[in-house]
Design a protein around this motif. Structure first.
Motif, mmCIF file in Angstrom:
data_model
loop_
_atom_site.group_PDB
_atom_site.id
_atom_site.type_symbol
_atom_site.label_atom_id
_atom_site.label_comp_id
_atom_site.label_asym_id
_atom_site.label_seq_id
_atom_site.Cartn_x
_atom_site.Cartn_y
_atom_site.Cartn_z
ATOM 1 N N ARG A 1 143.469 152.592 19.075
ATOM 2 C CA ARG A 1 142.278 153.376 19.430
ATOM 3 C C ARG A 1 141.131 152.402 19.723
ATOM 4 N N GLY A 2 140.438 152.664 20.806
ATOM 5 C CA GLY A 2 139.318 151.793 21.166
ATOM 6 C C GLY A 2 139.719 150.573 21.970
ATOM 7 N N THR A 3 140.968 150.548 22.449
ATOM 8 C CA THR A 3 141.436 149.378 23.203
ATOM 9 C C THR A 3 140.644 149.168 24.499
ATOM 10 N N VAL A 4 140.331 150.255 25.197
ATOM 11 C CA VAL A 4 139.619 150.121 26.480
ATOM 12 C C VAL A 4 138.247 149.475 26.297
ATOM 13 N N PRO A 5 137.371 150.022 25.433
ATOM 14 C CA PRO A 5 136.082 149.341 25.255
ATOM 15 C C PRO A 5 136.229 147.956 24.649
ATOM 16 N N SER A 6 137.236 147.786 23.779
ATOM 17 C CA SER A 6 137.461 146.479 23.169
ATOM 18 C C SER A 6 137.895 145.458 24.218
ATOM 19 N N THR B 1 128.333 145.705 11.246
ATOM 20 C CA THR B 1 129.172 146.884 11.419
ATOM 21 C C THR B 1 128.500 148.126 10.846
ATOM 22 N N ARG B 2 127.909 148.012 9.662
ATOM 23 C CA ARG B 2 127.236 149.160 9.040
ATOM 24 C C ARG B 2 126.068 149.638 9.907
ATOM 25 N N ILE B 3 125.279 148.709 10.449
ATOM 26 C CA ILE B 3 124.125 149.078 11.268
ATOM 27 C C ILE B 3 124.567 149.771 12.551
ATOM 28 N N GLN B 4 125.632 149.275 13.161
ATOM 29 C CA GLN B 4 126.107 149.853 14.410
ATOM 30 C C GLN B 4 126.706 151.241 14.209
ATOM 31 N N LEU B 5 127.306 151.467 13.046
ATOM 32 C CA LEU B 5 127.901 152.764 12.765
ATOM 33 C C LEU B 5 126.866 153.787 12.309
ATOM 34 N N GLN B 6 125.916 153.353 11.474
ATOM 35 C CA GLN B 6 124.914 154.271 10.932
ATOM 36 C C GLN B 6 123.513 153.644 10.986
ATOM 37 N N PRO B 7 122.971 153.486 12.181
ATOM 38 C CA PRO B 7 121.653 152.847 12.312
ATOM 39 C C PRO B 7 120.549 153.582 11.570
ATOM 40 N N GLY C 1 126.553 137.585 24.047
ATOM 41 C CA GLY C 1 126.424 138.685 23.100
ATOM 42 C C GLY C 1 125.355 139.683 23.508
ATOM 43 N N PHE C 2 124.237 139.187 24.025
ATOM 44 C CA PHE C 2 123.161 140.078 24.452
ATOM 45 C C PHE C 2 123.605 140.926 25.645
ATOM 46 N N LEU C 3 124.238 140.312 26.634
ATOM 47 C CA LEU C 3 124.680 141.038 27.815
ATOM 48 C C LEU C 3 125.718 142.101 27.488
ATOM 49 N N LEU C 4 126.594 141.796 26.533
ATOM 50 C CA LEU C 4 127.693 142.703 26.216
ATOM 51 C C LEU C 4 127.416 143.611 25.015
ATOM 52 N N MET C 5 126.191 143.597 24.490
ATOM 53 C CA MET C 5 125.886 144.365 23.291
ATOM 54 C C MET C 5 126.173 145.864 23.436
ATOM 55 N N PRO C 6 125.798 146.516 24.547
ATOM 56 C CA PRO C 6 126.122 147.945 24.677
ATOM 57 C C PRO C 6 127.618 148.231 24.525
ATOM 58 N N LEU C 7 128.466 147.411 25.130
ATOM 59 C CA LEU C 7 129.910 147.602 24.991
ATOM 60 C C LEU C 7 130.373 147.345 23.564
ATOM 61 N N THR C 8 129.712 146.408 22.879
ATOM 62 C CA THR C 8 130.065 146.120 21.493
ATOM 63 C C THR C 8 129.800 147.328 20.606
ATOM 64 N N VAL C 9 128.648 147.979 20.796
ATOM 65 C CA VAL C 9 128.310 149.160 20.007
ATOM 66 C C VAL C 9 129.320 150.278 20.260
ATOM 67 N N ILE C 10 129.643 150.529 21.527
ATOM 68 C CA ILE C 10 130.612 151.571 21.872
ATOM 69 C C ILE C 10 131.981 151.234 21.281
ATOM 70 N N LYS C 11 132.379 149.965 21.344
ATOM 71 C CA LYS C 11 133.668 149.525 20.804
ATOM 72 C C LYS C 11 133.769 149.817 19.309
ATOM 73 N N VAL C 12 132.739 149.443 18.555
ATOM 74 C CA VAL C 12 132.767 149.638 17.103
ATOM 75 C C VAL C 12 132.822 151.120 16.755
ATOM 76 N N ARG C 13 132.082 151.937 17.487
ATOM 77 C CA ARG C 13 132.074 153.370 17.187
ATOM 78 C C ARG C 13 133.375 154.044 17.591
ATOM 79 N N TYR C 14 133.998 153.526 18.653
ATOM 80 C CA TYR C 14 135.319 154.033 19.031
ATOM 81 C C TYR C 14 136.321 153.768 17.916
ATOM 82 N N GLU C 15 136.233 152.601 17.305
ATOM 83 C CA GLU C 15 137.182 152.214 16.250
ATOM 84 C C GLU C 15 136.927 152.964 14.953
#
Length: 335
Positions: free
Chosen positions: A73-78, A260-266, A141-155
């Motif tokens: 799960r989350g392979t595409v955004p990852s 991880t905690r901040i990205q899941l529950q800001p 990391g800055f450029l890819l941050m939006p994808l990182t947030v989506i990836k973590v929430r997908y997982e």
């Protein structure tokens, strides 16, 4: 750079494609480990076995065949995040290292002979490697941050996104643009030192292993020292990447747990300081090391795969251009 210097190392497009390929490969193969790490850090109960059983538990009695695929799960955004993240990182890192070679304090004093080491990349001093790795990772990391947030929430099991567009829409509606950069502070503090130390340890390990009796090529008197073979170079790069990944994961895991905690529950954890205090007060010091084993395994393996594939693609391109072109014009035609 002179006409006789190897051109592939200066080709941004090729470095981008090589980084993209290595990143995609490692992301797809190692997604189950990344998924488990996110769930363990999310849960707070620290149990890998319990987390794994929750993921593999069939959604219904008639859907047992889908349990294994749940690990991906989350392979595409990852894959998108890791693939393009690696592409941007390796391209930026090479550009920084190329420019740093002209700065005496950052350049390496060692003489580089193409083909006779495990790498064809520019050589820098310890300070140069540390700074280049940190700056390149911070930028990527800055450029890819939006994808990182989506990836973590997908997982995570806290969100039930069905597609990347729906995930992006949901985040924007509830949190605005700021939501796409949740946890960036902790991510930057984790990634910049990690990447800087990683490049430093990686290059030191490669240098040590290349001159060790186990990996050094035989020095036959009266003959030109032969080029290092693919197998020996790959083993040196793979071993060095594993070593660097393990060391750096241990040092930076607390920042990863907080991120991880901040990205899941800001809304609950807010910023890095608030999150760290809350985790320590409610769950103790152990919460800072949640997912360490999984992250260490994932980082070591993904780094080893990514760097080995990337380095070998660069070496092969350099060898191909060197064997099939003479002069800058012909080399440019190849790549």
């Amino acid at each position: 750079m002179s006409d006789g210097a190897p051109k592939p190392a200066s080709k941004s497009t090729f470095h981008f494609l090589a980084g993209l390929s290595s990143g995609l490969l490692s992301a797809i193969l190692l997604q189950p480990i990344d998924l488990l790490k996110t769930r363990v850090q999310q849960s707070g109960h620290h149990s890998l076995r319990r987390t794994l059983s929750e993921i593999l538990r069939p959604a219904s009695s008639s859907s047992s065949t889908s349990s294994i695929t749940a690990l991906w799960r989350g392979t595409v955004p990852s894959a998108l995040r890791t693939g393009f993240g690696s592409a941007v990182y390796f391209t930026s890192l090479n550009a920084l290292r190329q420019n740093a070679t002209s700065i005496p304090v950052l350049a390496s004093t060692a003489v580089h002979t193409p083909g006779q080491g495990s790498s064809s990349l520019p050589k820098l001093s310890n300070t140069g490697n540390l700074l280049a790795g940190a700056v390149a990772r911070g930028f990527a990391g800055f450029l890819l941050m939006p994808l990182t947030v989506i990836k973590v929430r997908y997982e995570s099991s806290m969100y039930n996104y069905t597609s990347l567009p729906s995930a992006a829409t949901s985040i924007f509606k509830t949190e605005g643009l700021r939501g796409f950069f949740a946890g960036f502070g902790a991510t930057a503090i984790r990634d910049a030192p990690y990447a800087g130390l990683y490049v430093l340890f990686y290059e030191q390990s490669k240098r040590s292993l290349s001159h060790s009796e186990l990996f050094a090529s035989p020095d036959v008197e009266g003959k030109v020292k032969e080029k290092m073979g693919v197998g020996r170079a790959g083993l040196i790069n793979f071993s060095s990447a594993m070593y660097a990944g393990v060391l750096c994961s241990v040092v930076t895991n607390p920042f990863d747990a907080v991120k991880t905690r901040i990205q899941l529950q800001p809304g609950v954890y807010g910023n890095m300081v608030t999150a760290a205090r809350k985790m320590l007060a409610e769950e103790g010091v152990r919460s800072m090391w949640d997912g360490l084993g999984l992250r260490m395994s994932r980082k070591a393996l993904s780094s080893a795969l990514a760097w080995t594939v990337y380095e070998e693609l660069i070496r092969r391109a350099e060898g191909f251009v060197g064997n099939n072109g003479v002069g800058a014009g012909k080399k440019d035609k190849v790549l």
